[in-house]
Design a protein around this motif. Structure first.
Motif, PDB file in Angstrom:
ATOM      1  N   ASN A   7      -2.415   1.620   4.640  1.00 23.90           N
ATOM      2  CA  ASN A   7      -3.005   2.277   3.481  1.00 23.90           C
ATOM      3  C   ASN A   7      -1.916   2.655   2.480  1.00 23.90           C
ATOM      4  N   VAL A   8      -1.907   1.983   1.329  1.00 20.55           N
ATOM      5  CA  VAL A   8      -0.834   2.184   0.350  1.00 20.55           C
ATOM      6  C   VAL A   8      -1.001   3.463  -0.457  1.00 20.55           C
ATOM      7  N   ASN A   9      -2.051   4.228  -0.197  1.00 24.82           N
ATOM      8  CA  ASN A   9      -2.239   5.503  -0.884  1.00 24.82           C
ATOM      9  C   ASN A   9      -1.798   6.693  -0.035  1.00 24.82           C
ATOM     10  N   THR A  10      -1.133   6.412   1.084  1.00 23.23           N
ATOM     11  CA  THR A  10      -0.532   7.456   1.904  1.00 23.23           C
ATOM     12  C   THR A  10       0.975   7.346   1.818  1.00 23.23           C
ATOM     13  N   GLU A  11       1.673   8.425   2.185  1.00 24.66           N
ATOM     14  CA  GLU A  11       3.139   8.413   2.143  1.00 24.66           C
ATOM     15  C   GLU A  11       3.700   7.329   3.064  1.00 24.66           C
ATOM     16  N   ALA A  12       3.093   7.209   4.251  1.00 27.62           N
ATOM     17  CA  ALA A  12       3.564   6.206   5.205  1.00 27.62           C
ATOM     18  C   ALA A  12       3.341   4.793   4.671  1.00 27.62           C
ATOM     19  N   GLY A  13       2.174   4.588   4.054  1.00 30.13           N
ATOM     20  CA  GLY A  13       1.870   3.273   3.506  1.00 30.13           C
ATOM     21  C   GLY A  13       2.774   2.915   2.341  1.00 30.13           C
ATOM     22  N   LEU A  14       3.040   3.890   1.462  1.00 25.91           N
ATOM     23  CA  LEU A  14       3.933   3.652   0.324  1.00 25.91           C
ATOM     24  C   LEU A  14       5.356   3.378   0.787  1.00 25.91           C
ATOM     25  N   LYS A  15       5.781   4.087   1.832  1.00 23.55           N
ATOM     26  CA  LYS A  15       7.125   3.875   2.365  1.00 23.55           C
ATOM     27  C   LYS A  15       7.258   2.461   2.909  1.00 23.55           C
ATOM     28  N   GLU A  19       9.738  -0.452   1.441  1.00 19.27           N
ATOM     29  CA  GLU A  19      10.692  -1.174   2.287  1.00 19.27           C
ATOM     30  C   GLU A  19      10.429  -2.683   2.242  1.00 19.27           C
ATOM     31  N   TYR A  20       9.152  -3.046   2.202  1.00 19.51           N
ATOM     32  CA  TYR A  20       8.781  -4.474   2.157  1.00 19.51           C
ATOM     33  C   TYR A  20       9.296  -5.141   0.885  1.00 19.51           C
ATOM     34  N   LEU A  21       9.269  -4.374  -0.229  1.00 21.16           N
ATOM     35  CA  LEU A  21       9.674  -4.924  -1.530  1.00 21.16           C
ATOM     36  C   LEU A  21      11.171  -4.810  -1.792  1.00 21.16           C
ATOM     37  N   LEU A  22      11.918  -4.312  -0.818  1.00 19.26           N
ATOM     38  CA  LEU A  22      13.366  -4.143  -0.989  1.00 19.26           C
ATOM     39  C   LEU A  22      14.044  -5.459  -1.335  1.00 19.26           C
ATOM     40  N   THR A  23      13.622  -6.556  -0.684  1.00 22.19           N
ATOM     41  CA  THR A  23      14.249  -7.863  -0.916  1.00 22.19           C
ATOM     42  C   THR A  23      13.260  -8.862  -1.515  1.00 22.19           C
ATOM     43  N   ARG A  24      12.196  -8.340  -2.141  1.00 22.25           N
ATOM     44  CA  ARG A  24      11.172  -9.231  -2.699  1.00 22.25           C
ATOM     45  C   ARG A  24      10.806  -8.805  -4.112  1.00 22.25           C
ATOM     46  N   SER A  44      -4.239   3.823  -5.963  1.00 20.15           N
ATOM     47  CA  SER A  44      -5.040   4.708  -6.814  1.00 20.15           C
ATOM     48  C   SER A  44      -4.274   5.143  -8.051  1.00 20.15           C
ATOM     49  N   SER A  45      -2.940   5.073  -7.999  1.00 24.54           N
ATOM     50  CA  SER A  45      -2.098   5.428  -9.147  1.00 24.54           C
ATOM     51  C   SER A  45      -0.729   4.797  -8.953  1.00 24.54           C
ATOM     52  N   ALA A  46       0.115   4.913  -9.975  1.00 22.88           N
ATOM     53  CA  ALA A  46       1.468   4.360  -9.883  1.00 22.88           C
ATOM     54  C   ALA A  46       2.262   5.093  -8.790  1.00 22.88           C
ATOM     55  N   PRO A  47       3.119   4.375  -8.030  1.00 23.28           N
ATOM     56  CA  PRO A  47       3.919   5.023  -6.990  1.00 23.28           C
ATOM     57  C   PRO A  47       4.878   6.048  -7.584  1.00 23.28           C
ATOM     58  N   LYS A  48       5.252   7.036  -6.797  1.00 25.06           N
ATOM     59  CA  LYS A  48       6.247   8.011  -7.241  1.00 25.06           C
ATOM     60  C   LYS A  48       7.572   7.301  -7.504  1.00 25.06           C
ATOM     61  N   SER A  49       8.347   7.855  -8.435  1.00 26.69           N
ATOM     62  CA  SER A  49       9.615   7.227  -8.805  1.00 26.69           C
ATOM     63  C   SER A  49      10.606   7.178  -7.644  1.00 26.69           C
ATOM     64  N   SER A  50      10.385   8.021  -6.629  1.00 31.84           N
ATOM     65  CA  SER A  50      11.282   8.008  -5.473  1.00 31.84           C
ATOM     66  C   SER A  50      11.147   6.715  -4.672  1.00 31.84           C
ATOM     67  N   VAL A  52      11.595   3.483  -5.231  1.00 28.99           N
ATOM     68  CA  VAL A  52      12.233   2.681  -6.280  1.00 28.99           C
ATOM     69  C   VAL A  52      11.692   1.255  -6.327  1.00 28.99           C
ATOM     70  N   ASN A  53      11.613   0.610  -5.175  1.00 27.74           N
ATOM     71  CA  ASN A  53      11.200  -0.795  -5.139  1.00 27.74           C
ATOM     72  C   ASN A  53       9.725  -0.964  -5.484  1.00 27.74           C
ATOM     73  N   ALA A  54       8.892  -0.070  -4.961  1.00 30.03           N
ATOM     74  CA  ALA A  54       7.465  -0.129  -5.253  1.00 30.03           C
ATOM     75  C   ALA A  54       7.198   0.157  -6.739  1.00 30.03           C
ATOM     76  N   THR A  55       7.946   1.110  -7.305  1.00 32.72           N
ATOM     77  CA  THR A  55       7.792   1.440  -8.724  1.00 32.72           C
ATOM     78  C   THR A  55       8.208   0.271  -9.602  1.00 32.72           C
ATOM     79  N   ARG A  56       9.338  -0.358  -9.251  1.00 39.32           N
ATOM     80  CA  ARG A  56       9.814  -1.536 -10.002  1.00 39.32           C
ATOM     81  C   ARG A  56       8.773  -2.659  -9.980  1.00 39.32           C
ATOM     82  N   TRP A  57       8.202  -2.907  -8.798  1.00 38.46           N
ATOM     83  CA  TRP A  57       7.171  -3.954  -8.667  1.00 38.46           C
ATOM     84  C   TRP A  57       5.924  -3.587  -9.462  1.00 38.46           C
TER      85      TRP A  57
END
Length: 247
Positions: A7-15, A19-24, A44-50, A52-57
């Motif tokens: 679930n990408v709307n939880t802290e664990a899912g976003l983390k 990590e998945y987008l670190l090299t992608r 549900s919304s843009a990822p937190k700026s913390s 970094v990789n998810a926000t960039r994507w």
């Protein structure tokens, strides 16, 4: 094989996504696809700026949706237990992008008296918008590089860090992998997306990889594939300009 994300709307899912987008650069493959749309619309919304990789994507996909759209099929992705997930349709993505634009304009006073500062700000905004439009018209390319070490004792982790340490406007590093070339030696294959008017691949190699300290790890760097990304209407048209066989 489909990518499975929590679930990408939880802290664990976003983390996990971060990590998945670190090299992608994208959820799957080397171009934005329906897999990216599936994850994008599940958020549900843009990822937190913390993150970094998810926000960039996320910002990259938002920009693509506003300028051209996403049509590549992808390899399949499953987002688990995401209550806010909706079908990956262009209409939904357009609504999210439009909402972000509306937020930027929410504080504008339409009925206040125009001052000299307001006029100056309006002129600067118009100039910035014109420059931004011109920059959007610039073509982009997807480039695959072969980066070869001196021998089997070269630290390949340091080699990749050296490559990714090169940063400039119009350059985005993507996925990478190590490929065996024999006798225990491996080379680095790495993707990058460039804005054609801002980045010269030949100059990048000559100015950053053929000189110290990078040449301590890098023996040579070659272009394996150079794919021109152009935009026609609302769809991507990818023209294969150059494909070189591996050395």
């Amino acid at each position: 094989m489909a990518v499975v994300l929590s679930n990408v709307n939880t802290e664990a899912g976003l983390k996990k996504l971060d990590e998945y987008l670190l090299t992608r650069s994208y959820i799957s493959g080397y171009l934005a696809s329906k897999d990216d749309m599936s994850v994008y619309t599940a958020l549900s919304s843009a990822p937190k700026s913390s993150y970094v990789n998810a926000t960039r994507w996320y910002d990259h996909i938002s920009a693509l949706l506003r300028s051209s759209g996403v049509t590549a099929e992808g390899e399949g992705v499953k987002v688990e237990s995401s209550a806010s997930f909706v079908a990956s349709t262009p209409e939904v993505a357009d609504q999210k992008a439009a909402a972000a634009d509306e937020d930027d304009d929410s504080d504008v006073d339409l009925f206040g008296e125009e001052t000299e500062e307001d006029k100056k700000a309006a002129e600067e905004h118009a100039a910035s918008a014109k420059a931004s439009t011109k920059k959007k018209e610039s073509g982009k390319s997807s480039v695959l590089l072969d980066v070869k070490p001196w021998d089997d004792e070269t630290d390949m982790k340091k080699l990749e860090e050296t490559v990714r340490s090169v940063k400039m406007e119009g350059l985005l590093w993507g996925a990478s992998k190590l490929v065996s070339v024999g006798y225990g030696i491996k080379k680095l294959q790495i993707m990058m997306t460039i804005v054609d008017d801002l980045v010269s691949v030949d100059n990048l190699i000559e100015d950053h990889f053929d000189v110290e300290p990078a040449n301590e790890y890098i023996q040579s760097c070659d272009i394996v594939a150079f794919n021109k990304i152009s935009v026609t209407g609302d769809r991507f048209v990818v023209s294969w300009l150059l494909t070189l066989s591996e050395n």
